[in-house]
Design an enzyme around this catalytic site. Structure first.
Site, PDB file in Angstrom:
ATOM      1  N   TYR A 164       0.838  -1.202   0.000  1.00  0.00           N
ATOM      2  CA  TYR A 164       0.000   0.000   0.000  1.00  0.00           C
ATOM      3  C   TYR A 164       0.871   1.250   0.000  1.00  0.00           C
ATOM      4  O   TYR A 164       0.649   2.192  -0.772  1.00  0.00           O
ATOM      5  CB  TYR A 164      -0.907  -0.009   1.224  1.00  0.00           C
ATOM      6  CG  TYR A 164      -1.720   1.253   1.413  1.00  0.00           C
ATOM      7  CD1 TYR A 164      -2.834   1.499   0.619  1.00  0.00           C
ATOM      8  CD2 TYR A 164      -1.377   2.193   2.382  1.00  0.00           C
ATOM      9  CE1 TYR A 164      -3.580   2.660   0.783  1.00  0.00           C
ATOM     10  CE2 TYR A 164      -2.118   3.345   2.551  1.00  0.00           C
ATOM     11  CZ  TYR A 164      -3.217   3.575   1.750  1.00  0.00           C
ATOM     12  OH  TYR A 164      -3.956   4.719   1.917  1.00  0.00           O
ATOM     13  N   LYS A 168       1.220   4.268  -3.003  1.00  0.00           N
ATOM     14  CA  LYS A 168       0.973   5.694  -2.822  1.00  0.00           C
ATOM     15  C   LYS A 168       2.188   6.532  -3.245  1.00  0.00           C
ATOM     16  O   LYS A 168       2.043   7.640  -3.758  1.00  0.00           O
ATOM     17  CB  LYS A 168       0.583   5.985  -1.373  1.00  0.00           C
ATOM     18  CG  LYS A 168      -0.780   5.410  -0.982  1.00  0.00           C
ATOM     19  CD  LYS A 168      -1.888   5.896  -1.905  1.00  0.00           C
ATOM     20  CE  LYS A 168      -3.256   5.414  -1.454  1.00  0.00           C
ATOM     21  NZ  LYS A 168      -4.347   5.901  -2.337  1.00  0.00           N
TER      22      LYS A 168
END
Length: 241
Positions: A164, A168
């Protein structure tokens, strides 16, 4: 921007996405509620309409080319164009995600939704955005994707899922590149961090409400024509890359 500004928010059926849609709808905008789950999408649209927002549902799976193409056609048919795109849909990929135990499939899934999905939706909506008087693109990112913060001594970003986090960082890099390519247009492209918000993405462990988390997206969606582009913001100001 006029009161007939048209916005599309991906992942708008719940959490931060829903509150972004509600906040922009409260400005008198027409809101496309992008979501892949029909029941949740319909419920969100009904709730927004009950609150006075001019909302319409947009079936949208950001990981599917045909779904995104159909969504673009639907926005044209229902609204006649698009002024603001908020790329909010995202997944974590599940926990734990330490680099040494990551499955390639977990990384692939996070990137497919959080990065490639943004590219897929943005490029499909760009023809409409180019025709807008005050177009804006808001990519909902996270400060955990900041390489500067992750490597600054004394700053603890917590046990963030590695896939994750990397997705980003990848998204932030894309924000910069979109802004560079579109710098000679009226399109402003920025990343926004909602802060540690309580949503199902983190098992509702966050300390901020979805409404608080939505505030940065609403601010970036309503930037003046001379506003910044290619930057990363949270409620406190600029976030380092």
């Amino acid at each position: 921007m006029s009161e007939r500004t048209i916005a599309l928010v991906t992942g708008a059926n719940k959490g931060i996405g829903y509150e972004i849609a509600a906040g922009l709808g409260a400005l008198g905008w027409r809101i496309g509620v992008g979501a892949r789950d029909r029941r949740r999408r319909d419920t969100a649209v009904e709730k927004l309409r009950a609150a006075g927002t001019d909302a319409f549902g947009v079936p949208l799976d950001v990981t599917d080319d045909e779904s995104v193409a159909a969504a673009a056609e639907l926005v044209v048919d229902h609204a006649g164009g698009l002024d603001v795109l908020v790329n909010n849909a995202a997944i974590t990929g599940g926990m734990p995600q330490t680099p040494t135990t990551l499955e390639p499939a977990t990384v692939r899934a996070a990137v497919e939704t959080n990065v490639i999905g943004v590219v897929r939706v943005t490029n499909a909506m760009l023809p409409m955005l180019r025709n807008s008087a005050s177009p804006r693109i808001v990519n909902m990112s996270s400060s955990v994707g900041s390489l500067t913060l992750q490597t600054t001594p004394g700053i603890d970003m917590g046990p963030v899922p590695a896939a994750y986090l990397a997705s980003k960082t990848f998204l932030n890099a894309l924000t910069i590149q979109y802004a560079k390519e579109l710098r000679d247009t009226d399109i402003l492209v920025n990343s926004g961090c909602p802060g540690f918000t309580a949503t199902d993405l983190n098992g509702f462990q966050g300390v901020r409400t979805p409404q608080q988390g939505a505030a940065i997206a609403i601010r970036l969606a309503t930037l003046p024509d001379n506003g910044p582009t290619g930057q990363f913001f949270d409620d406190a100001g600029t976030v380092p890359w």
